[in-house]
Design an enzyme around this catalytic site. Structure first.
Site, mmCIF file in Angstrom:
data_model
loop_
_atom_site.group_PDB
_atom_site.id
_atom_site.type_symbol
_atom_site.label_atom_id
_atom_site.label_comp_id
_atom_site.label_asym_id
_atom_site.label_seq_id
_atom_site.Cartn_x
_atom_site.Cartn_y
_atom_site.Cartn_z
ATOM 1 N N CYS A 46 0.599 3.281 3.208
ATOM 2 C CA CYS A 46 1.299 2.633 4.329
ATOM 3 C C CYS A 46 2.804 2.876 4.225
ATOM 4 O O CYS A 46 3.477 3.096 5.236
ATOM 5 C CB CYS A 46 1.022 1.136 4.355
ATOM 6 S SG CYS A 46 -0.591 0.710 5.036
ATOM 7 N N ASN B 159 -13.872 8.911 -0.825
ATOM 8 C CA ASN B 159 -14.441 7.969 -1.788
ATOM 9 C C ASN B 159 -14.396 6.564 -1.198
ATOM 10 O O ASN B 159 -13.364 6.134 -0.678
ATOM 11 C CB ASN B 159 -13.643 8.010 -3.099
ATOM 12 C CG ASN B 159 -13.799 9.337 -3.814
ATOM 13 O OD1 ASN B 159 -14.902 9.890 -3.871
ATOM 14 N ND2 ASN B 159 -12.709 9.873 -4.346
ATOM 15 N N ASP C 299 -1.780 16.149 -2.064
ATOM 16 C CA ASP C 299 -2.081 15.196 -3.130
ATOM 17 C C ASP C 299 -1.092 15.407 -4.279
ATOM 18 O O ASP C 299 -0.784 16.539 -4.651
ATOM 19 C CB ASP C 299 -3.525 15.398 -3.623
ATOM 20 C CG ASP C 299 -4.010 14.228 -4.444
ATOM 21 O OD1 ASP C 299 -4.911 13.507 -3.979
ATOM 22 O OD2 ASP C 299 -3.493 14.037 -5.575
ATOM 23 N N GLY D 21 -15.088 5.648 -7.218
ATOM 24 C CA GLY D 21 -13.795 5.914 -7.866
ATOM 25 C C GLY D 21 -12.624 5.864 -6.906
ATOM 26 O O GLY D 21 -11.583 6.474 -7.170
ATOM 27 N N HIS E 143 -10.046 13.610 1.350
ATOM 28 C CA HIS E 143 -9.522 14.712 0.540
ATOM 29 C C HIS E 143 -9.969 16.013 1.205
ATOM 30 O O HIS E 143 -11.146 16.149 1.543
ATOM 31 C CB HIS E 143 -10.125 14.690 -0.873
ATOM 32 C CG HIS E 143 -9.810 13.457 -1.673
ATOM 33 N ND1 HIS E 143 -8.832 13.436 -2.648
ATOM 34 C CD2 HIS E 143 -10.355 12.216 -1.661
ATOM 35 C CE1 HIS E 143 -8.793 12.233 -3.207
ATOM 36 N NE2 HIS E 143 -9.710 11.474 -2.623
ATOM 37 N N HIS F 180 -6.666 2.598 0.896
ATOM 38 C CA HIS F 180 -6.305 2.928 2.286
ATOM 39 C C HIS F 180 -7.136 4.163 2.589
ATOM 40 O O HIS F 180 -6.994 5.183 1.894
ATOM 41 C CB HIS F 180 -4.799 3.200 2.382
ATOM 42 C CG HIS F 180 -4.300 3.557 3.751
ATOM 43 N ND1 HIS F 180 -3.181 2.971 4.326
ATOM 44 C CD2 HIS F 180 -4.739 4.465 4.663
ATOM 45 C CE1 HIS F 180 -2.966 3.487 5.521
ATOM 46 N NE2 HIS F 180 -3.898 4.415 5.747
ATOM 47 N N HIS G 286 -8.917 7.467 3.161
ATOM 48 C CA HIS G 286 -8.355 8.826 3.157
ATOM 49 C C HIS G 286 -9.459 9.840 2.965
ATOM 50 O O HIS G 286 -10.471 9.563 2.302
ATOM 51 C CB HIS G 286 -7.285 8.986 2.077
ATOM 52 C CG HIS G 286 -7.720 8.553 0.705
ATOM 53 N ND1 HIS G 286 -7.749 7.224 0.323
ATOM 54 C CD2 HIS G 286 -8.149 9.261 -0.370
ATOM 55 C CE1 HIS G 286 -8.169 7.141 -0.923
ATOM 56 N NE2 HIS G 286 -8.437 8.359 -1.371
ATOM 57 N N HIS H 290 -3.452 0.695 8.502
ATOM 58 C CA HIS H 290 -4.045 0.343 7.212
ATOM 59 C C HIS H 290 -5.493 -0.108 7.385
ATOM 60 O O HIS H 290 -5.762 -1.144 7.998
ATOM 61 C CB HIS H 290 -3.252 -0.777 6.521
ATOM 62 C CG HIS H 290 -3.803 -1.126 5.169
ATOM 63 N ND1 HIS H 290 -3.556 -0.362 4.049
ATOM 64 C CD2 HIS H 290 -4.627 -2.130 4.769
ATOM 65 C CE1 HIS H 290 -4.185 -0.892 3.014
ATOM 66 N NE2 HIS H 290 -4.847 -1.956 3.420
ATOM 67 N N CYS I 109 0.840 -1.202 0.000
ATOM 68 C CA CYS I 109 0.000 0.000 0.000
ATOM 69 C C CYS I 109 0.874 1.251 0.000
ATOM 70 O O CYS I 109 1.715 1.438 0.888
ATOM 71 C CB CYS I 109 -0.917 -0.028 1.229
ATOM 72 S SG CYS I 109 -1.812 1.501 1.494
HETATM 73 P P1 AMP Z 1 -9.082 8.245 -4.459
HETATM 74 O O1 AMP Z 1 -9.453 8.303 -5.903
HETATM 75 O O2 AMP Z 1 -10.139 8.828 -3.562
HETATM 76 O O3 AMP Z 1 -8.611 6.883 -4.026
HETATM 77 O O4 AMP Z 1 -7.850 9.241 -4.293
HETATM 78 C C1 AMP Z 1 -6.519 8.838 -4.297
HETATM 79 C C2 AMP Z 1 -5.692 10.082 -4.356
HETATM 80 O O5 AMP Z 1 -4.368 9.753 -4.006
HETATM 81 C C3 AMP Z 1 -5.663 10.747 -5.742
HETATM 82 O O6 AMP Z 1 -6.166 12.080 -5.651
HETATM 83 C C4 AMP Z 1 -4.167 10.708 -6.100
HETATM 84 O O7 AMP Z 1 -3.761 11.852 -6.803
HETATM 85 C C5 AMP Z 1 -3.514 10.595 -4.737
HETATM 86 N N1 AMP Z 1 -2.190 9.973 -4.721
HETATM 87 C C6 AMP Z 1 -1.840 8.792 -5.281
HETATM 88 N N2 AMP Z 1 -0.535 8.543 -5.039
HETATM 89 C C7 AMP Z 1 -0.060 9.581 -4.308
HETATM 90 C C8 AMP Z 1 1.201 9.913 -3.751
HETATM 91 N N3 AMP Z 1 2.260 9.126 -3.910
HETATM 92 N N4 AMP Z 1 1.330 11.080 -3.060
HETATM 93 C C9 AMP Z 1 0.263 11.887 -2.898
HETATM 94 N N5 AMP Z 1 -0.957 11.631 -3.394
HETATM 95 C C10 AMP Z 1 -1.122 10.495 -4.092
HETATM 96 ZN ZN ZN Z 2 -2.312 1.249 3.692
#
Ligand code: AMP
Ligand code: ZN
Length: 123
Positions: free
Chosen positions: A16, A96, A39, A102, A111, A107, A109, A55, A13
């Site tokens: 993680c 989400n 992000d 989407g 936004h 993991h 999160h 996680h 992950c």
């Molecule tokens: P979701 O579509 O809600 O799962 O959002 C995942 C978010 O993680 C997206 O907005 C990506 O741009 C962001 N993301 C993916 N990898 C990274 C990373 N290494 N550092 C920061 N943000 C990330």
């Molecule tokens: Zn994780």
């Protein structure tokens, strides 16, 4: 960056790996159980992600024992929004859950989006 407290981590992950320090991350805010960072592909002028260090796949995977953690995440998200100057203009917090929403990173999160007029959903 020093290794963080090791709770339950999935080595596959990406979030993680940020928690463990394996993948470098510049924290916007960090507590013992939460981590906030920008992000990588911002959908607004300000776009921060907030995660639990443990996680958990999504909000749907949180249990009764996670009630405090969910509250802490939202509480910390409002603190981050305040620290980043988003309170006067307003901001949006989104999580989400699953494929129809989407969710890409499995993991949980939040936004935190702001810094401009947001209009319709962006994440
Ligand atoms: P979701 O579509 O809600 O799962 O959002 C995942 C978010 O993680 C997206 O907005 C990506 O741009 C962001 N993301 C993916 N990898 C990274 C990373 N290494 N550092 C920061 N943000 C990330
Ligand atoms: Zn994780």
């Amino acid at each position: 960056m020093t290794a963080r407290r090791n709770e339950t981590h999935d080595p596959d992950c990406i979030f993680c790996r940020m928690v463990t320090g394996e993948t470098p991350v510049e924290a916007v805010y960090e507590s013992t159980d939460t981590l906030f960072f920008r992000d990588i592909s911002p959908k607004a002028k300000v776009h921060v992600l907030g995660i639990p260090k443990r996680h958990i796949v999504s909000l749907a995977h949180m249990t009764d024992d996670d009630q405090l953690l969910i509250g802490k995440l939202i509480h910390d998200a409002t603190k981050v929004a305040r620290d980043l100057g988003l309170v006067a203009g307003g901001y949006r917090i989104i999580s989400n859950v699953g494929d129809d929403a989407g969710q890409v990173v499995k993991h949980v999160h939040f936004h935190v989006l702001g810094g401009e007029r947001l209009g319709p959903m962006r994440c």
